[in-house]
Design an enzyme around this catalytic site. Structure first.
Site, PDB file in Angstrom:
ATOM      1  N   LYS A  92      -4.624   0.600  -2.765  1.00  0.00           N
ATOM      2  CA  LYS A  92      -4.795   0.382  -3.792  1.00  0.00           C
ATOM      3  C   LYS A  92      -5.071  -0.923  -4.519  1.00  0.00           C
ATOM      4  CE  LYS A  92      -1.449   2.636  -6.594  1.00  0.00           C
ATOM      5  NZ  LYS A  92      -0.483   3.372  -5.284  1.00  0.00           N
ATOM      6  N   LYS A 140      -5.613  -2.857   6.039  1.00  0.00           N
ATOM      7  CA  LYS A 140      -5.478  -0.988   4.956  1.00  0.00           C
ATOM      8  C   LYS A 140      -5.607  -1.000   3.967  1.00  0.00           C
ATOM      9  CE  LYS A 140      -0.328  -0.470   3.837  1.00  0.00           C
ATOM     10  NZ  LYS A 140      -0.529   0.617   2.244  1.00  0.00           N
ATOM     11  N   LYS A 156       4.849  -9.781  -3.467  1.00  0.00           N
ATOM     12  CA  LYS A 156       4.832  -9.934  -5.038  1.00  0.00           C
ATOM     13  C   LYS A 156       5.093 -11.341  -5.383  1.00  0.00           C
ATOM     14  CE  LYS A 156       3.872  -5.062  -5.719  1.00  0.00           C
ATOM     15  NZ  LYS A 156       4.360  -4.036  -5.209  1.00  0.00           N
TER      16      LYS A 156
HETATM   17  P1  ADP Z   1      -1.007   1.829  -2.026  1.00  0.00           P
HETATM   18  O1  ADP Z   1      -1.040   1.236  -1.223  1.00  0.00           O
HETATM   19  O2  ADP Z   1      -2.844   2.980  -2.341  1.00  0.00           O
HETATM   20  O3  ADP Z   1      -0.215   1.429  -3.164  1.00  0.00           O
HETATM   21  P2  ADP Z   1       1.885   3.098  -2.164  1.00  0.00           P
HETATM   22  O4  ADP Z   1       2.105   2.141  -1.526  1.00  0.00           O
HETATM   23  O5  ADP Z   1       1.619   4.086  -3.327  1.00  0.00           O
HETATM   24  O6  ADP Z   1      -0.270   3.640  -1.300  1.00  0.00           O
HETATM   25  O7  ADP Z   1       1.454   4.594  -0.467  1.00  0.00           O
HETATM   26  C1  ADP Z   1       2.012   5.700  -0.915  1.00  0.00           C
HETATM   27  C2  ADP Z   1       2.257   6.895   0.209  1.00  0.00           C
HETATM   28  O8  ADP Z   1       1.298   6.651   1.560  1.00  0.00           O
HETATM   29  C3  ADP Z   1       3.045   5.776   1.357  1.00  0.00           C
HETATM   30  O9  ADP Z   1       3.928   6.665   1.812  1.00  0.00           O
HETATM   31  C4  ADP Z   1       3.031   4.858   2.482  1.00  0.00           C
HETATM   32  O10 ADP Z   1       2.814   3.937   3.521  1.00  0.00           O
HETATM   33  C5  ADP Z   1       1.184   5.675   2.231  1.00  0.00           C
HETATM   34  N1  ADP Z   1      -0.233   5.077   2.861  1.00  0.00           N
HETATM   35  C6  ADP Z   1      -0.202   4.702   1.836  1.00  0.00           C
HETATM   36  N2  ADP Z   1      -1.722   3.730   2.441  1.00  0.00           N
HETATM   37  C7  ADP Z   1      -1.960   3.760   3.423  1.00  0.00           C
HETATM   38  C8  ADP Z   1      -2.584   3.781   5.048  1.00  0.00           C
HETATM   39  N3  ADP Z   1      -3.357   2.703   4.753  1.00  0.00           N
HETATM   40  N4  ADP Z   1      -2.328   4.033   5.617  1.00  0.00           N
HETATM   41  C9  ADP Z   1      -0.968   4.909   5.729  1.00  0.00           C
HETATM   42  N5  ADP Z   1      -0.677   5.059   4.913  1.00  0.00           N
HETATM   43  C10 ADP Z   1      -0.764   4.758   3.714  1.00  0.00           C
END
Ligand code: ADP
Ligand code: TRP
Length: 321
Positions: free
Chosen positions: A192, A189, A110
């Site tokens: 959001k 990956k 970040k």
């Molecule tokens: P984002 O990357 O969309 O902000 P978060 O960080 O809120 O997602 O992730 C919420 C949960 O979902 C966490 O346990 C994270 O490891 C899992 N997660 C998010 N994106 C992925 C992905 N592309 N593949 C596998 N797990 C994911």
């Protein structure tokens, strides 16, 4: 064996969240003793519109319940309904070295993106450690990106135990390698923050458009594609279609003769069917907000009963009592 995980209400859930975090968590219910929460305190650093926070929190509650979280089996609550977690954050933070927090990938990423850091962003891993340690958690199902946060939780717990005597259970992360990182629409990956998501409960037309818009290479349909297993649509199809169906598409792509348009159409259909039953359940739950609120309140009462015992242990050990 207690399992615990949280999801931050800072956006709409996507299939990366589902396969990386929710599905393993829901499957773990078969073994019982599951604690799942909506991490609304964690959302404070990214969401600053109160109405938005409420909407995301409510949406995520619906998503989890629709996808199979069973509140009879699992304890399901809103993080901020158990404010004990903030007190534990202070106790843990007082033993957490700055260096440990400065090494956090999520923090460094970040900063590198030019986001000016605040205390909440910096302390994020301590709040997460408190979430986990407050409930005597053994296993935390998360995606690979959260692995370092789990290692930090362990370090913090060990430090507390060494300083004040055995207080906390040392947790392990549960990372399923086969679904470790779900790729998004651009092959990176799915996240959001990258705008490359396929939502779990997206609108049909919009989702079809997103999936049909997947960018493939310019090889003709007839050309054999020896790298079929690397194809993004095939990788996504493997998540939402039965194994034999996905293998058949992969073989046809490898052999040549399967056009990308047909492949993407199949991907959309399988994605849409995969979540069909959950979509119906979600609509039913959405029509009954009082029920959802009651589920969360009941979960908070059950979570609080455990949190009270563990916090007391930490207060006693550290001489606050
Ligand atoms: P984002 O990357 O969309 O902000 P978060 O960080 O809120 O997602 O992730 C919420 C949960 O979902 C966490 O346990 C994270 O490891 C899992 N997660 C998010 N994106 C992925 C992905 N592309 N593949 C596998 N797990 C994911
Ligand atoms: N930081 C996690 C994420 O962004 C969410 C989270 C907060 C969490 N507290 C947790 C996950 C405790 C597991 C355990 O995905």
């Amino acid at each position: 064996m207690r399992t615990l995980t949280g999801i931050t209400p800072s956006g709409t859930l996507h299939i990366g969240n589902y396969f990386g975090a929710m599905r393993p968590a829901i499957e773990a219910q078969a073994r019982g003793d599951c604690f799942y929460f909506i991490a609304d305190y964690h959302s404070m650093i990214s969401v600053t519109d109160p109405a938005e926070r409420r909407a995301y929190t409510r949406g995520i509650a619906l998503d989890w319940l629709a996808c199979g979280l069973d509140p009879q089996i699992s304890v399901f609550w809103r993080q901020s309904d158990v404010p004990e977690v903030t007190e534990l954050t202070w106790l843990l933070g007082s033993l957490t070295p700055m260096g440990l927090l400065e090494r956090a990938h999520s923090y460094k990423d970040k900063i590198a993106k030019g986001i000016s850091p605040n205390f909440g962003l910096f302390a994020y891993p301590v709040l997460m450690a408190a979430d986990i340690l407050l409930y005597d958690t053994n296993g935390v199902p998360v995606g690979k990106d959260q692995k370092q946060h789990l290692e930090m939780t362990r370090d913090i717990a060990i430090k507390f135990n060494e300083t004040y005597g055995e207080t906390f259970v040392i947790p392990d992360s549960i990372i399923r390698e086969d679904v470790a990182v779900i790729p998004g629409l651009d092959g990176q990956k799915m996240s959001k923050s990258y705008g490359n998501t396929i939502e779990i409960f997206g609108d049909e037309k919009a989702m079809r458009k997103k999936i049909m818009g997947l960018v493939m290479d310019s090889r003709t349909p007839a050309e054999p594609k020896p790298d079929a297993d690397k194809n993004l649509a095939i990788q996504l199809l493997k998540l939402v279609a039965p194994a034999d169906v996905a293998a058949d598409f992969e073989n046809r792509l490898r052999a040549g003769g399967l056009g990308y348009g047909d492949l993407k159409k199949a991907l959309f259909e399988h994605y849409w069917n995969y979540f069909a039953a959950a979509r119906v359940r979600r609509a039913e739950l959405a029509a009954n907000p009082d029920h959802v609120e009651a589920v969360l309140r009941d979960g908070a009462a059950r979570a609080r009963a455990v949190a009270g015992v563990v916090l007391k242990r930490a207060r006693r050990a550290s001489g606050l009592e």
